[in-house]
Write an enzyme that holds these catalytic residues in place. Structure first.
Site, mmCIF file in Angstrom:
data_model
loop_
_atom_site.group_PDB
_atom_site.id
_atom_site.type_symbol
_atom_site.label_atom_id
_atom_site.label_comp_id
_atom_site.label_asym_id
_atom_site.label_seq_id
_atom_site.Cartn_x
_atom_site.Cartn_y
_atom_site.Cartn_z
ATOM 1 N N LYS A 143 0.862 -1.194 0.000
ATOM 2 C CA LYS A 143 0.000 0.000 0.000
ATOM 3 C C LYS A 143 0.894 1.238 0.000
ATOM 4 O O LYS A 143 1.096 1.904 1.018
ATOM 5 C CB LYS A 143 -0.982 -0.028 1.191
ATOM 6 C CG LYS A 143 -2.223 0.819 0.946
ATOM 7 C CD LYS A 143 -3.354 0.450 1.874
ATOM 8 C CE LYS A 143 -4.502 1.464 1.884
ATOM 9 N NZ LYS A 143 -5.214 1.639 0.621
ATOM 10 N N LEU A 199 -3.971 -5.304 -4.160
ATOM 11 C CA LEU A 199 -3.880 -5.052 -2.727
ATOM 12 C C LEU A 199 -4.869 -6.002 -2.042
ATOM 13 O O LEU A 199 -6.030 -6.087 -2.452
ATOM 14 C CB LEU A 199 -4.265 -3.603 -2.415
ATOM 15 C CG LEU A 199 -4.125 -3.263 -0.930
ATOM 16 C CD1 LEU A 199 -2.661 -3.115 -0.552
ATOM 17 C CD2 LEU A 199 -4.892 -2.010 -0.573
HETATM 18 N N1 PLP Z 1 -7.235 -2.039 -3.961
HETATM 19 C C1 PLP Z 1 -6.685 -0.820 -4.020
HETATM 20 C C2 PLP Z 1 -5.780 -0.482 -5.158
HETATM 21 C C3 PLP Z 1 -6.964 0.137 -3.020
HETATM 22 O O1 PLP Z 1 -6.415 1.358 -3.067
HETATM 23 C C4 PLP Z 1 -7.863 -0.212 -1.974
HETATM 24 C C5 PLP Z 1 -8.202 0.732 -0.920
HETATM 25 O O2 PLP Z 1 -7.986 1.899 -0.981
HETATM 26 C C6 PLP Z 1 -8.422 -1.493 -1.964
HETATM 27 C C7 PLP Z 1 -8.072 -2.393 -2.967
HETATM 28 C C8 PLP Z 1 -9.364 -1.920 -0.877
HETATM 29 O O3 PLP Z 1 -8.669 -2.100 0.336
HETATM 30 P P1 PLP Z 1 -9.377 -1.958 1.734
HETATM 31 O O4 PLP Z 1 -10.556 -2.850 1.726
HETATM 32 O O5 PLP Z 1 -8.343 -2.384 2.710
HETATM 33 O O6 PLP Z 1 -9.760 -0.511 1.886
#
Ligand code: PLP
Length: 275
Positions: A143, A199
């Site tokens: 992230k 992610l």
């Molecule tokens: N994928 C990306 C590229 C993201 O930036 C995010 C969240 O901002 C997610 C997936 C979803 O992650 P989360 O459920 O932890 O917010």
């Protein structure tokens, strides 16, 4: 509004060093954590992911998961956040501009909170998405503050009057610009495996738990844009979007279905365990 910056609580304004590597290189990591009813939601999972992201780019964090939680709780109380989000970022620190890591560095931490309501309209009525090519780097599991690929994708979605851009790499649907993507076909949920191409969303993990509790098959397997168009139901998920149904992909419409509604209900029960 109270902000945590570099080891101190300060009011509103902070001074960023021009040599902050986050500012110059995007050399840092971040998290966004939800607050429901004045309480942190899945904070431990978020900060464990922050610790992992830091390790992957060789930043030594000065705070522990418990420290982060304590700081967030202090901000929620002081800023009287009921429903909101907390943004946490850690950069490699300040050093005269040079791509190579400085000999020794002190990470710079910034944490602030803001009010944000649950995305009830999108969850209820569904949203439009577009598909486009995934042009990001090959460590999407980190992230990282480097979000230019995601920013360009989201902007293209916005110009196309869509809420999200569903990215496609080598004929495979990866994820949204800031969300994970799920399709439902014949009662089974499919989503991209948690590898370096996406992610591993915390919301994705909660959805997986909900599916298991509901006895809905949850399969971490890739799918193509054709399978996306052909799905019975499509969902995007994130900390801010929760479980949001997709009702239009490019020019094609999709219905909101029963699996989506079940997941939304199960997710809500996790947010408000007493209700
Ligand atoms: N994928 C990306 C590229 C993201 O930036 C995010 C969240 O901002 C997610 C997936 C979803 O992650 P989360 O459920 O932890 O917010």
């Amino acid at each position: 509004n109270l902000i945590y910056f570099n080891g101190e609580y300060v009011n509103d304004k902070i001074a960023i060093d021009p040599n902050d590597r986050g500012y110059q290189f995007g050399d840092g990591i971040y998290e966004v954590v939800r607050v429901y009813n004045g309480m942190l939601f899945t904070a431990r999972e978020h900060f464990e992911r922050l610790v992992r992201s830091a390790a992957e780019i060789q930043i030594k964090l000065e705070l522990t998961v418990d420290d982060y939680i304590e700081i967030c709780q202090h901000l929620i109380t002081e800023n009287q956040v009921t429903d909101g989000l907390i943004y946490v970022q850690v950069t490699r620190g300040n050093a005269l501009r040079n791509h190579i890591f400085p000999e020794s560095f002190k990470p710079v931490t910034l944490i602030y909170s803001y009010d944000s309501a649950r995305p009830v309209e999108g969850m209820d009525k569904g949203v439009k998405v577009i598909t486009l090519e995934d042009i990001r780097w090959l460590r999407c599991d980190i992230k990282s503050l480097n979000l230019l690929g995601n920013v360009l994708a989201k902007q293209q979605a916005h110009v196309g009057q869509a809420v999200e851009a569903i990215q496609v790499r080598d004929g495979i649907v990866t994820e949204g610009a800031s969300s994970n993507v799920f399709i439902i076909k014949n009662g089974t949920i499919y989503t991209h495996p948690a590898n370096h191409l996406i992610l591993n969303g915390i919301t994705r993990i909660v959805i997986k738990r909900c599916a298991e509790e509901l006895n809905i098959p949850f399969v971490e397997k890739t799918f193509t844009p054709e399978e996306l168009y052909d799905a019975d139901e499509v969902i995007i998920s994130s900390t801010s979007l929760e479980v949001t149904p997709v009702t239009q992909i490019d020019d094609q419409t999709v219905e909101i279905g029963p699996v989506t509604r079940q997941l939304q209900q199960a997710f809500k029960e996790k947010i408000y365990p007493a209700s």
